[in-house]
Design a protein around this motif. Structure first.
Motif, mmCIF file in Angstrom:
data_model
loop_
_atom_site.group_PDB
_atom_site.id
_atom_site.type_symbol
_atom_site.label_atom_id
_atom_site.label_comp_id
_atom_site.label_asym_id
_atom_site.label_seq_id
_atom_site.Cartn_x
_atom_site.Cartn_y
_atom_site.Cartn_z
ATOM 1 N N MET A 1 -39.513 -61.118 -44.522
ATOM 2 C CA MET A 1 -38.082 -61.329 -44.013
ATOM 3 C C MET A 1 -37.776 -59.852 -45.078
ATOM 4 N N ALA A 2 -37.130 -59.379 -44.679
ATOM 5 C CA ALA A 2 -36.667 -57.777 -44.672
ATOM 6 C C ALA A 2 -34.982 -58.364 -47.058
ATOM 7 N N GLY A 3 -35.456 -57.140 -46.851
ATOM 8 C CA GLY A 3 -34.526 -57.626 -48.721
ATOM 9 C C GLY A 3 -33.473 -56.836 -48.516
ATOM 10 N N THR A 4 -32.253 -57.546 -49.869
ATOM 11 C CA THR A 4 -31.195 -56.846 -49.467
ATOM 12 C C THR A 4 -30.674 -55.790 -50.073
ATOM 13 N N LEU A 5 -29.418 -54.832 -49.861
ATOM 14 C CA LEU A 5 -28.906 -53.752 -50.354
ATOM 15 C C LEU A 5 -28.024 -53.962 -51.040
ATOM 16 N N TYR A 6 -27.245 -53.640 -52.098
ATOM 17 C CA TYR A 6 -26.333 -54.020 -52.852
ATOM 18 C C TYR A 6 -25.790 -53.316 -53.277
ATOM 19 N N LEU A 7 -24.268 -53.067 -52.942
ATOM 20 C CA LEU A 7 -23.833 -51.599 -52.889
ATOM 21 C C LEU A 7 -22.754 -52.326 -54.797
ATOM 22 N N VAL A 8 -22.989 -52.050 -55.619
ATOM 23 C CA VAL A 8 -22.334 -52.583 -56.996
ATOM 24 C C VAL A 8 -21.562 -50.823 -57.785
ATOM 25 N N ALA A 9 -20.627 -51.148 -57.458
ATOM 26 C CA ALA A 9 -19.947 -50.115 -58.126
ATOM 27 C C ALA A 9 -19.140 -50.224 -59.517
ATOM 28 N N THR A 10 -19.770 -48.983 -60.087
ATOM 29 C CA THR A 10 -19.959 -49.197 -61.819
ATOM 30 C C THR A 10 -18.209 -48.578 -62.629
ATOM 31 N N PRO A 11 -18.265 -49.082 -63.700
ATOM 32 C CA PRO A 11 -17.065 -48.343 -64.302
ATOM 33 C C PRO A 11 -16.630 -46.757 -64.062
ATOM 34 N N ILE A 12 -15.390 -46.612 -63.813
ATOM 35 C CA ILE A 12 -15.498 -45.041 -64.157
ATOM 36 C C ILE A 12 -14.735 -44.468 -65.260
ATOM 37 N N GLY A 13 -15.443 -45.377 -66.241
ATOM 38 C CA GLY A 13 -14.864 -44.796 -67.702
ATOM 39 C C GLY A 13 -14.982 -45.896 -68.710
ATOM 40 N N ASN A 14 -14.554 -46.793 -68.777
ATOM 41 C CA ASN A 14 -14.379 -48.516 -69.105
ATOM 42 C C ASN A 14 -15.520 -49.195 -68.703
ATOM 43 N N LEU A 15 -16.897 -49.101 -70.085
ATOM 44 C CA LEU A 15 -18.130 -50.105 -70.216
ATOM 45 C C LEU A 15 -17.093 -51.804 -69.478
ATOM 46 N N GLY A 16 -15.763 -52.082 -70.007
ATOM 47 C CA GLY A 16 -15.149 -53.028 -69.852
ATOM 48 C C GLY A 16 -15.225 -53.954 -68.063
ATOM 49 N N ASP A 17 -15.218 -52.781 -67.649
ATOM 50 C CA ASP A 17 -15.131 -52.460 -66.432
ATOM 51 C C ASP A 17 -15.494 -53.204 -65.441
ATOM 52 N N LEU A 18 -17.162 -53.370 -65.450
ATOM 53 C CA LEU A 18 -18.376 -53.834 -65.216
ATOM 54 C C LEU A 18 -18.167 -55.341 -64.901
ATOM 55 N N SER A 19 -17.944 -55.727 -63.503
ATOM 56 C CA SER A 19 -17.899 -57.228 -63.128
ATOM 57 C C SER A 19 -19.317 -58.074 -63.599
ATOM 58 N N PRO A 20 -18.561 -59.433 -64.587
ATOM 59 C CA PRO A 20 -19.874 -60.378 -64.310
ATOM 60 C C PRO A 20 -20.776 -60.159 -63.209
ATOM 61 N N ARG A 21 -20.600 -60.088 -62.228
ATOM 62 C CA ARG A 21 -21.066 -60.001 -60.631
ATOM 63 C C ARG A 21 -21.963 -59.242 -60.489
ATOM 64 N N ALA A 22 -21.623 -57.923 -61.492
ATOM 65 C CA ALA A 22 -22.301 -56.578 -61.188
ATOM 66 C C ALA A 22 -23.289 -57.149 -61.946
ATOM 67 N N LEU A 23 -22.808 -57.144 -63.049
ATOM 68 C CA LEU A 23 -24.286 -57.201 -64.252
ATOM 69 C C LEU A 23 -24.970 -58.296 -63.622
ATOM 70 N N SER A 24 -25.322 -59.356 -63.018
ATOM 71 C CA SER A 24 -25.781 -60.030 -62.818
ATOM 72 C C SER A 24 -26.525 -59.571 -62.168
ATOM 73 N N VAL A 25 -26.098 -58.901 -60.560
ATOM 74 C CA VAL A 25 -26.722 -58.703 -59.997
ATOM 75 C C VAL A 25 -27.755 -57.426 -59.948
ATOM 76 N N LEU A 26 -27.331 -56.420 -61.017
ATOM 77 C CA LEU A 26 -28.164 -55.666 -61.490
ATOM 78 C C LEU A 26 -29.025 -56.322 -62.394
ATOM 79 N N GLU A 27 -29.161 -57.146 -62.768
ATOM 80 C CA GLU A 27 -30.256 -58.148 -63.435
ATOM 81 C C GLU A 27 -31.384 -58.593 -62.561
ATOM 82 N N GLU A 28 -30.518 -58.880 -61.985
ATOM 83 C CA GLU A 28 -31.766 -59.849 -60.237
ATOM 84 C C GLU A 28 -32.511 -58.909 -59.573
#
Length: 275
Positions: free
Chosen positions: A1-28
């Motif tokens: 079974m094929a995997g998944t490509l996630y398109l994760v938006a990253t902050p354009i300046g302020n690191l506080g803008d990275l969402s909890p969901r984005a963090l979770s995906v990057l970790e997994e």
């Protein structure tokens, strides 16, 4: 079974803008494909994320894209990130997404920062309809051809520009469109964030005397809609006569012109008989 490509938006300046969901995906995910691994590793280190990084950018996409796709088809999951903002928008990630779509690999966007949307929202210009034009060509002939093609564009227009090219771009926009309202959004979400709402002529004059600093998003007002002048009875009669000379009968010609102009059919018929 094929995997998944996630398109994760990253902050354009302020690191506080990275969402909890984005963090979770990057970790997994199994691995992360980054525009510049040196930039992305700083982000990952800040959030204490340890994942294998591969490089994917404008200059290596022809080779790196198929390699990433093979891993996805083998069942691995991948997060695609750029240096800042949403991957695949004005970005070579567009090619990878297309390849995944063609191969049946699931692509999931993880929302977050996008400089053009932030600038549009803060611009004070109409936001209901807009067109994103990205970076203009460095070749002046191509750049002016691009701008000329937009001369009648009534939607709000959005451009990206680097500081060292800003003045030349403002001058070219002024030449192509005349003086229009513009919002210059600089260093969005960063320490020296600034939005200046002015006109093209005033912006060009200011930056001719002051060195631009930071990355800019330019939000430019679209063209004003043309008010259509009502067709006169005399002009409508001429239109009827032109149709008749082309072989159309009087009644059909009058019916066609009346429908096109909104004029009264009986009045137009009477005028055409007199004309």
């Amino acid at each position: 079974m094929a995997g998944t490509l996630y398109l994760v938006a990253t902050p354009i300046g302020n690191l506080g803008d990275l969402s909890p969901r984005a963090l979770s995906v990057l970790e997994e995910v199994d691995f992360i494909a980054a525009e510049d691994t040196r930039v992305s590793v700083k982000l990952l280190n800040h959030f204490q994320i340890k994942k294998p990084l591969v490089s994917y950018h404008q200059h290596n996409r022809a080779a790196a894209g198929p390699a990433i796709l093979r891993r996805l088809l083998d069942g691995e999951s991948c997060a695609l990130v750029t240096d800042a903002g949403m991957p695949a928008v004005s970005d070579p990630g567009e090619d990878l997404v297309r390849s995944c779509a063609e191969a049946g690999v699931e692509v999931i966007p993880i929302p977050g920062c996008c400089a053009l949307i932030c600038a549009l929202a803060a611009s004070g210009l109409p936001t209901g309809r807009f067109t994103f034009e990205g970076f203009l060509s460095t070749n002046r002939k191509s750049r002016m051809e691009h701008l000329q093609s937009l001369k009648g564009e009534q939607r709000t227009m959005i451009f990206y520009e680097a500081p060292h090219k800003l003045l030349r771009t403002l001058q070219d926009l002024l030449e192509a469109f005349g003086d229009r309202p513009v919002a210059l959004c600089r260093e969005l979400t960063k320490l020296h964030e600034e939005t200046v709402r002015t006109t093209l002529s005033k912006a060009a004059a200011y930056y001719a005397e002051n060195t631009p600093k930071g990355e800019f998003v330019l939000v430019l007002a679209g063209a004003q809609p043309h008010e259509e002048r009502p067709v006169t009875m005399e002009e409508a009669v001429a239109m009827v006569e032109a149709l008749r000379q082309g072989g159309t009968g009087m009644k059909d010609a009058v019916r066609t012109v009346a429908a096109d102009t909104g004029l009264n059919k009986n009045e137009l018929y009477a005028a055409a008989l007199k004309g």
